[in-house]
Scaffold this active site. Structure first.
Site, PDB file in Angstrom:
ATOM      1  CG  HIS A   1      10.083 -22.190 -11.946  1.00 52.33           C
ATOM      2  ND1 HIS A   1      11.034 -21.122 -12.462  1.00 52.33           N
ATOM      3  CD2 HIS A   1      10.003 -21.655 -10.548  1.00 52.33           C
ATOM      4  CE1 HIS A   1      11.467 -20.398 -11.403  1.00 52.33           C
ATOM      5  NE2 HIS A   1      11.000 -20.856 -10.010  1.00 52.33           N
TER       6      HIS A   1
ATOM      7  CD  GLU B   1      14.626 -20.372 -12.330  1.00 52.28           C
ATOM      8  OE1 GLU B   1      14.661 -21.203 -12.002  1.00 52.28           O
ATOM      9  OE2 GLU B   1      14.648 -19.230 -11.319  1.00 52.28           O
TER      10      GLU B   1
ATOM     11  CG  ASN C   1      12.310 -24.591  -7.525  1.00 50.91           C
ATOM     12  OD1 ASN C   1      13.016 -25.559  -8.070  1.00 50.91           O
ATOM     13  ND2 ASN C   1      12.395 -23.488  -8.226  1.00 50.91           N
ATOM     14  CD1 TRP C   2      15.770 -27.364  -2.258  1.00 54.49           C
ATOM     15  CD2 TRP C   2      16.801 -29.542  -2.491  1.00 54.49           C
ATOM     16  NE1 TRP C   2      15.456 -28.092  -1.201  1.00 54.49           N
ATOM     17  CE2 TRP C   2      16.202 -29.246  -1.315  1.00 54.49           C
ATOM     18  CE3 TRP C   2      17.312 -30.358  -2.794  1.00 54.49           C
ATOM     19  CZ2 TRP C   2      16.469 -30.171  -0.206  1.00 54.49           C
ATOM     20  CZ3 TRP C   2      17.825 -31.561  -1.881  1.00 54.49           C
ATOM     21  CH2 TRP C   2      17.194 -31.258  -0.468  1.00 54.49           C
ATOM     22  CE  LYS C   3      15.131 -20.919  -8.034  1.00 58.69           C
ATOM     23  NZ  LYS C   3      14.999 -19.734  -8.866  1.00 58.69           N
TER      24      LYS C   3
ATOM     25  CD  GLU D   1       7.620 -18.949  -7.931  1.00 56.05           C
ATOM     26  OE1 GLU D   1       8.290 -18.825  -6.684  1.00 56.05           O
ATOM     27  OE2 GLU D   1       8.251 -19.459  -8.957  1.00 56.05           O
TER      28      GLU D   1
ATOM     29  CB  SER E   1      13.535 -12.380  -2.882  1.00 55.43           C
ATOM     30  OG  SER E   1      14.150 -12.367  -3.789  1.00 55.43           O
TER      31      SER E   1
ATOM     32  N   GLY F   1      13.025 -20.462  -3.099  1.00 55.67           N
ATOM     33  CA  GLY F   1      14.160 -20.723  -4.138  1.00 55.67           C
ATOM     34  C   GLY F   1      15.437 -20.761  -3.247  1.00 55.67           C
ATOM     35  N   GLY F   2      15.997 -19.905  -3.533  1.00 51.61           N
ATOM     36  CA  GLY F   2      17.482 -19.773  -2.851  1.00 51.61           C
ATOM     37  C   GLY F   2      17.655 -20.073  -1.361  1.00 51.61           C
TER      38      GLY F   2
ATOM     39  N   GLY G   1      14.961 -14.643  -7.422  1.00 56.19           N
ATOM     40  CA  GLY G   1      16.347 -14.601  -7.148  1.00 56.19           C
ATOM     41  C   GLY G   1      16.925 -13.392  -7.364  1.00 56.19           C
TER      42      GLY G   1
HETATM   43  C1  PEP Z   1      11.751 -19.760  -7.107  1.00 55.49           C
HETATM   44  O1  PEP Z   1      12.609 -20.208  -8.129  1.00 55.49           O
HETATM   45  O2  PEP Z   1      10.662 -20.160  -7.423  1.00 55.49           O
HETATM   46  C2  PEP Z   1      11.982 -18.559  -6.298  1.00 55.49           C
HETATM   47  C3  PEP Z   1      11.069 -18.084  -5.895  1.00 55.49           C
HETATM   48  O3  PEP Z   1      13.327 -18.219  -6.110  1.00 55.49           O
HETATM   49  P1  PEP Z   1      13.900 -17.245  -5.056  1.00 55.49           P
HETATM   50  O4  PEP Z   1      13.393 -17.696  -3.616  1.00 55.49           O
HETATM   51  O5  PEP Z   1      15.294 -17.592  -4.868  1.00 55.49           O
HETATM   52  O6  PEP Z   1      13.263 -15.944  -5.461  1.00 55.49           O
END
Ligand code: PEP
Length: 251
Positions: free
Chosen positions: A95, A97, A9-11, A167, A213, A234-235, A173
């Site tokens: 999600h 966010e 997920n590049w956001k 999640e 994470s 994500g990151g 994050g």
């Molecule tokens: C996400 O945004 O779905 C996510 C899991 O982010 P991260 O891996 O950065 O925690």
């Protein structure tokens, strides 16, 4: 046997040129890996270039959101047929966010999940508890509500195009990952509830991914859990080498 799925997920990151660069690098690093389904979710404006850059590989493209209507006066929105048209196979919905910053609730998310599945887009339904939910022992109640409401009215025949992404909000994050045991406890609960929503044999084909994470050094232990079928990253998906290491967790 479910094929593991790893979704990046590049956001709100990566312009068109950065998308092409990142995917070109990723392709070189993961070519030939058939045992894991790899999906990347760039922002809307990079989807088409991502699809072109991924051609000739097994990498699939996902959107990070969409509207539930097919077309019309919805300024700023993007519809399911539009996503299909640019080559998307998946769409991430609900999600945390989107829930937190854009006030998406279970009713709206359910409309989006239905619209995705009706349009032959695979839906990745994200669910997860906040830190406060966990501290007040509401985790299972929150997870069950988000799951049941998000999947309301979805029938067995549509379920094959569904992925559930667990999640925990407190792990997104933050660098704070759920331990494999904590994640597995919730995944097993989700698997059990899915069997009460869909026919058992159908429910058992639905992949349940973990997100929060995920890194190269924790993916193996997470994937070793009985009910963890993949990861939403994500990151760590924004660096080709790091993401490739996560995808190659079996090596
Ligand atoms: C996400 O945004 O779905 C996510 C899991 O982010 P991260 O891996 O950065 O925690």
């Amino acid at each position: 046997m479910k094929t593991p799925i790893i979704i990046g997920n590049w956001k709100m990151n990566e312009t068109v040129s950065e998308t092409i660069r990142l995917l070109t690098e990723l392709k070189g690093l993961i070519s030939g890996k058939q045992e894991v389904e790899v999906v990347v979710a760039p922002p809307f404006c990079s989807l088409y270039s991502a699809e072109i850059a991924a051609q000739g590989t097994t990498i699939k493209i996902a959107a990070q959101n969409m509207h539930f209507e097919e077309s019309g006066a919805y300024t700023g929105e993007v519809s399911p047929p539009m996503l299909i048209d640019v080559g998307c196979k998946y769409v991430i919905l609900g999600h945390s966010e989107r829930r937190q910053y854009f006030k998406e609730d279970d009713v709206l998310i359910n409309k989006k999940v239905k619209a995705a599945l009706e349009n032959q887009l695979s839906a990745v339904l994200c669910i997860g508890e906040t830190k406060e939910d966990r501290q007040t022992e509401k985790t299972f109640e929150v997870i069950e509500t988000q799951l049941r409401e998000g999947l309301r009215g979805i029938n067995d025949s549509d379920a094959e195009n569904l992925v559930v992404a667990y999640e925990p909000v407190w792990a997104i994050g933050t660098g704070e990952t759920a331990t494999p045991d904590i994640a597995e406890e919730v995944h097993a609960f989700i698997a059990e509830k899915l069997e009460t929503i869909f026919r058992k044999d159908v429910a058992q084909t639905i992949r349940i991914t973990y997100g929060g994470s995920v890194k190269p050094d924790n993916i193996k232990d997470l994937m070793a859990q009985a009910h963890i079928d993949g990861a939403l990253v994500g990151g760590a998906s924004l660096n080709a080498e790091t993401f490739a290491k996560i995808v190659s967790y079996k090596d």
